[in-house]
Write a protein that holds these residues in place. Structure first.
Motif, PDB file in Angstrom:
ATOM      1  N   VAL A 210      31.442 -30.532 -14.635  1.00 47.55           N
ATOM      2  CA  VAL A 210      32.074 -30.787 -15.931  1.00 47.55           C
ATOM      3  C   VAL A 210      33.445 -31.415 -15.704  1.00 47.55           C
ATOM      4  N   SER A 231      33.134 -33.538 -20.823  1.00 43.16           N
ATOM      5  CA  SER A 231      33.610 -32.633 -21.869  1.00 43.16           C
ATOM      6  C   SER A 231      34.563 -33.302 -22.842  1.00 43.16           C
ATOM      7  N   PRO A 236      31.222 -28.564 -23.650  1.00 41.34           N
ATOM      8  CA  PRO A 236      30.691 -28.134 -22.349  1.00 41.34           C
ATOM      9  C   PRO A 236      29.971 -26.798 -22.406  1.00 41.34           C
TER      10      PRO A 236
END
Length: 361
Positions: A210, A231, A236
């Motif tokens: 992420v 994200s 996320p």
């Protein structure tokens, strides 16, 4: 006789660093002088330069280093001149309550060299993390030297001295990632990518990277990420849950060090899952979570100190895995540079253009 070398010094808060003449004393009891062969440019060095750690200027920067022992002081038995070593910033004492309980990776009394390196006019220098390795020689406590296989090139080996070890250890030691686990890593800089590499080495079945930067997400795939989430454009927490059957990841590693991303990690884990904080927050940051959620979700909330590593145990093992072709440490070296290019490297790091610039001496 003291050594006169060139080193990268941060003279004042926020000031550009410069290459200065540094005086390195002969090693005293329990100390060693090391010929530095390579040293990575780490975010921690930038924090020192910007006064984010303390105000004990001037600093001799650099701490992710490998080199060869030049000389040792009285009483040193663990290393000898000619040994190829990685430097670490947690020389354990062997006598504190953590060490005596068999948990030396938590040592509460780690130490550095007693003597100070200085500028030519005698001004004492504060070595970054007790190392100060942006110099051709540095003075450290002998316990900060860990012998490893000399076949590993210094530009790679030295990175285990800080950021790469922190990330690997966050997955392997603190997070206890095991075969078949689902793992999410929030923040894909050097530490985050090392956590991804560690999860892959441990046999995780699904590794979700992420970040807000697609360039970093692309790099994460080279370290073992099976899925990526930007994200900036995608929630996320929801993405991680969707990728894990609606449950959340078994282990979520937060490698940013911000309250917002920590909350994402907290809610992106499965019930009874584990959150590992390895990103370093700043002193003013605070965190607010509903206590009922902390209780109701169970599991573990952990902080990872230096990847909970024990250098004498972990460095040789990881170098062996690297030499066997099982650990992609080469992928962290974005470029090699000279001493006088460290300030430029800080800019590249801040802009997210590199994982690691490495000074080669």
């Amino acid at each position: 006789m003291p050594y006169e070398v060139q080193g990268v010094v941060a003279a004042g808060k926020g000031e550009p660093v410069s290459v200065r003449t540094v005086i390195v004393p002969d090693p005293g009891p329990g100390e060693a002088v090391v010929n530095v062969q390579a040293c990575g440019v780490c975010h921690t060095d930038l924090h020192y330069r910007d006064g984010g750690i303390n105000d004990e200027f001037p600093f001799l920067l650099g701490h992710e280093a490998a080199g060869v022992v030049e000389a040792v002081g009285p009483g040193v038995t663990g290393v000898a001149p000619g040994d190829y070593v990685i430097l670490n910033w947690r020389a354990v004492c062997g006598n504190c309550r953590a060490c005596l309980r068999g948990r030396p990776w938590y040592c509460f009394n780690t130490h550095n060299a007693a003597q100070k390196m200085t500028l030519e006019d005698g001004t004492p220098l504060s070595p970054a993390l007790g190392i100060g390795a942006f110099a051709s020689k540095t003075l450290v406590a002998a316990g900060q030297c860990t012998k490893v296989d000399p076949d590993a090139r210094p530009a790679v080996a030295g990175l285990l001295g800080c950021g790469v070890m922190a990330g690997l250890g966050a997955a392997l030691n603190t997070g206890n990632v095991t075969r078949g686990d689902s793992v999410a890593v929030i923040g894909c800089g050097g530490v985050g990518d090392a956590a991804i590499l560690g999860a892959s080495l441990a046999g995780a079945a699904k590794i979700i990277a992420v970040d807000i930067d697609d360039r970093k997400l692309d790099l994460a795939g080279g370290f073992g990420a099976t899925h990526t989430v930007n994200s900036r454009t995608t929630d996320p927490v929801e993405a991680i849950r969707e990728l894990t059957g609606g449950h959340g990841a078994d282990v979520v590693i937060e490698a940013v060090g911000r309250p917002e991303t920590y909350k994402q990690a907290f809610y992106a884990r499965d019930l009874a899952g584990t959150v590992v904080l390895v990103g370093v927050p700043t002193p003013e940051m605070t965190l607010e979570l509903p206590l009922l959620d902390v209780f109701g979700r169970g599991g573990s909330l952990k902080s990872s100190w230096y990847g909970d590593c024990l250098p004498s145990r972990d460095f040789p093992m990881l170098i062996d895995l690297y030499l066997q072709g099982r650990l992609n440490l080469d992928g962290f070296v974005s470029e090699t540079i000279e001493l006088d290019q460290v300030e430029e490297a800080f800019g590249k790091m801040h802009r997210g253009e590199v994982l690691r610039s490495v000074v080669v001496l």
